[in-house]
Design an enzyme around this catalytic site. Structure first.
Site, mmCIF file in Angstrom:
data_model
loop_
_atom_site.group_PDB
_atom_site.id
_atom_site.type_symbol
_atom_site.label_atom_id
_atom_site.label_comp_id
_atom_site.label_asym_id
_atom_site.label_seq_id
_atom_site.Cartn_x
_atom_site.Cartn_y
_atom_site.Cartn_z
ATOM 1 N N ASP A 54 -6.209 -4.825 -5.863
ATOM 2 C CA ASP A 54 -5.918 -3.436 -5.475
ATOM 3 C C ASP A 54 -4.477 -3.038 -5.820
ATOM 4 O O ASP A 54 -4.165 -1.870 -6.046
ATOM 5 C CB ASP A 54 -6.106 -3.223 -3.955
ATOM 6 C CG ASP A 54 -7.277 -3.974 -3.360
ATOM 7 O OD1 ASP A 54 -7.624 -5.050 -3.875
ATOM 8 O OD2 ASP A 54 -7.833 -3.499 -2.360
ATOM 9 N N ASP A 85 0.805 -1.226 0.000
ATOM 10 C CA ASP A 85 0.000 0.000 0.000
ATOM 11 C C ASP A 85 0.837 1.275 0.000
ATOM 12 O O ASP A 85 0.292 2.371 -0.177
ATOM 13 C CB ASP A 85 -0.932 0.020 1.222
ATOM 14 C CG ASP A 85 -2.062 -0.980 1.077
ATOM 15 O OD1 ASP A 85 -2.565 -1.136 -0.052
ATOM 16 O OD2 ASP A 85 -2.433 -1.601 2.086
HETATM 17 N N1 GLY Z 1 -7.208 -1.462 -0.774
HETATM 18 C C1 GLY Z 1 -8.157 -1.789 0.210
HETATM 19 C C2 GLY Z 1 -9.538 -1.484 -0.168
HETATM 20 O O1 GLY Z 1 -9.839 -1.166 -1.308
HETATM 21 O O2 GLY Z 1 -10.391 -1.566 0.706
#
Ligand code: GLY
Length: 420
Positions: A203, A145
């Site tokens: 993601d 992330d």
């Molecule tokens: N990347 C985590 C979400 O989209 O909740």
């Protein structure tokens, strides 16, 4: 403030030629800017003394009956994953997060977009202040992330206020993201928690933008090569024949697939709405950076799937495309904002791009209506209402989310540019 943290103090000059755009805009766009500016200024002063913290959402609760109904499962499924309901006095109150939370870059990024959209200098100063809060995150290594966190904040700072003090921060972060790439598997590892051998989530496509940027900043192609390989491996293993995708694909050390599952969707085989949004956004950005038609085709196929599967009349998706549709099925305005932003960009690349522009414009008008856009001074100072973070965890159901606000403003910016 440390010397190397000082973002370009003359950012105002860089944008001095950029006139506030409200007067030229349609009324609903002007109203959206007005609300967003008001909310962000209030949020900014509310969080001013909360060093190391960022606004994330408002606390929500749930009942087990509601979760069971939405998940169409029995309650034992939740035992390991469910968060405790917040105490009553916290409900509806601000849920702030640490700078090490995956969402920490979105509030600074929201401020940068607002500065770009309005030319407002107070907002620029706030954008600098909140971006600087994330400086320690460049050392973070335990999560993919960091791409979201640092590119939405420092990446926008670099774009709007080019300054050599920013680049080393982004390159250091990119090095940490690149270190998570395994060439045998052909992917960047997403998470270090859980029982998976090597989890990769859809993601993660969003974090590739930082790697493409790092290659441009350093001249070293290794970052973009890893990004391209990640996108190709993900294309091969994450997608079903109808172009919906799994949320999590975990790999064995030899690159074979260990498991295909969900973490935030209704069930393993369902189509979690925000995940579909990450997919179309991710492949659109891969096409922008590479001009390789395989990525454009993938983005178009995912976009066409979304247009078929996203059923509400206002085009703001239910939290999962496969959720049972009832009066209280939560929407996910964050997924709507991600899809709208991606579709605006895709409209400039796809042969029949107008249909993606029209679809995104409809989403944006819905999000800018009273049904989703906050009233000034309400909604805990967030801009949009009605997003869903993770229903299977009982977390952030029907609430504002900082990333809904970020992608909404990005979509408004892209819309405004395309309309010019
Ligand atoms: N990347 C985590 C979400 O989209 O909740």
């Amino acid at each position: 403030m440390k010397k190397n943290l000082i973002l370009c103090a003359v950012a105002g000059l860089a944008l001095a030629a950029c006139q506030p755009e409200e007067k030229k805009q349609e009324a609903w766009v002007s109203h959206a800017f007005d609300v967003a500016l008001h909310q962000a200024k209030e949020m900014s002063s509310l969080m001013a003394d909360s060093a190391g913290r960022m606004p994330r959402s408002l606390y929500t609760g749930y009942t087990m009956d509601f979760l069971v109904e939405q998940m169409e499962c029995d309650s034992t499924v939740f035992i390991d994953s469910l968060l405790a309901n917040p105490p009553k006095e916290k409900l509806g109150k601000l849920r702030a997060c640490s700078i090490y939370d995956w969402t920490s870059g979105f509030f600074p990024g929201t401020l940068w977009y607002l500065y770009e959209l309005t030319g407002n200098d107070t907002i620029r100063q706030e954008a600098v202040r909140y971006t600087n809060r994330l400086y320690p995150v460049r050392k973070m290594t335990n999560n993919h992330d960091i791409g979201f966190m640092m590119y939405c904040s420092y990446g926008n700072a670099l774009r709007l206020s080019p300054n050599d003090t920013i680049k080393p921060v982004l390159v250091e972060t990119a090095d940490n993201l690149y270190a998570r790439f395994n060439s045998r598997i052909g992917c960047i590892r997403s998470w270090d928690f859980g029982l998976w051998n090597y989890p990769v989530i859809i993601d993660n496509m969003m974090n590739l933008e930082l790697l493409f940027a790092a290659s441009k900043m350093t001249g070293d192609p290794k970052y973009s090569q890893a990004a391209v390989q990640h996108a190709k491996t993900t294309m091969k293993n994450h997608f079903r024949p109808d172009y919906t995708c799994w949320h999590v694909v975990s790999y064995n050390a030899d690159g074979s697939v260990e498991k295909k599952q969900t973490h935030q969707g209704k069930n393993d085989g369902s189509s979690w709405s925000r995940g579909q949004g990450w997919a179309v956004y991710g492949y659109t950005l891969c096409y922008r950076e590479t001009k390789d038609s395989i990525f454009l085709n993938q983005a178009v196929n995912v976009a066409d799937m979304i247009m078929k599967r996203n059923t509400p009349a206002d085009l703001v998706p239910y939290w999962d495309f496969d959720a049972p549709v009832k009066g209280d099925t939560p929407r996910d305005a964050s997924a709507a904002a991600v899809i709208a932003s991606a579709f605006f960009e895709l409209s400039g690349y796809a042969p029949d791009g107008q249909k993606y522009f029209d679809y995104a414009e409809r989403i944006l008008k819905s999000l800018s209506s009273d049904a989703y856009l906050a009233e000034k001074g309400k909604n805990g100072h967030f801009i949009l209402m009605h997003s869903t973070g993770s229903l299977p965890h009982g977390s952030e159901i029907d609430t504002p989310l900082n990333y809904a606000d970020y992608y909404y403003l990005e979509a408004l910016k892209r819309y405004s540019d395309l309309k010019k």
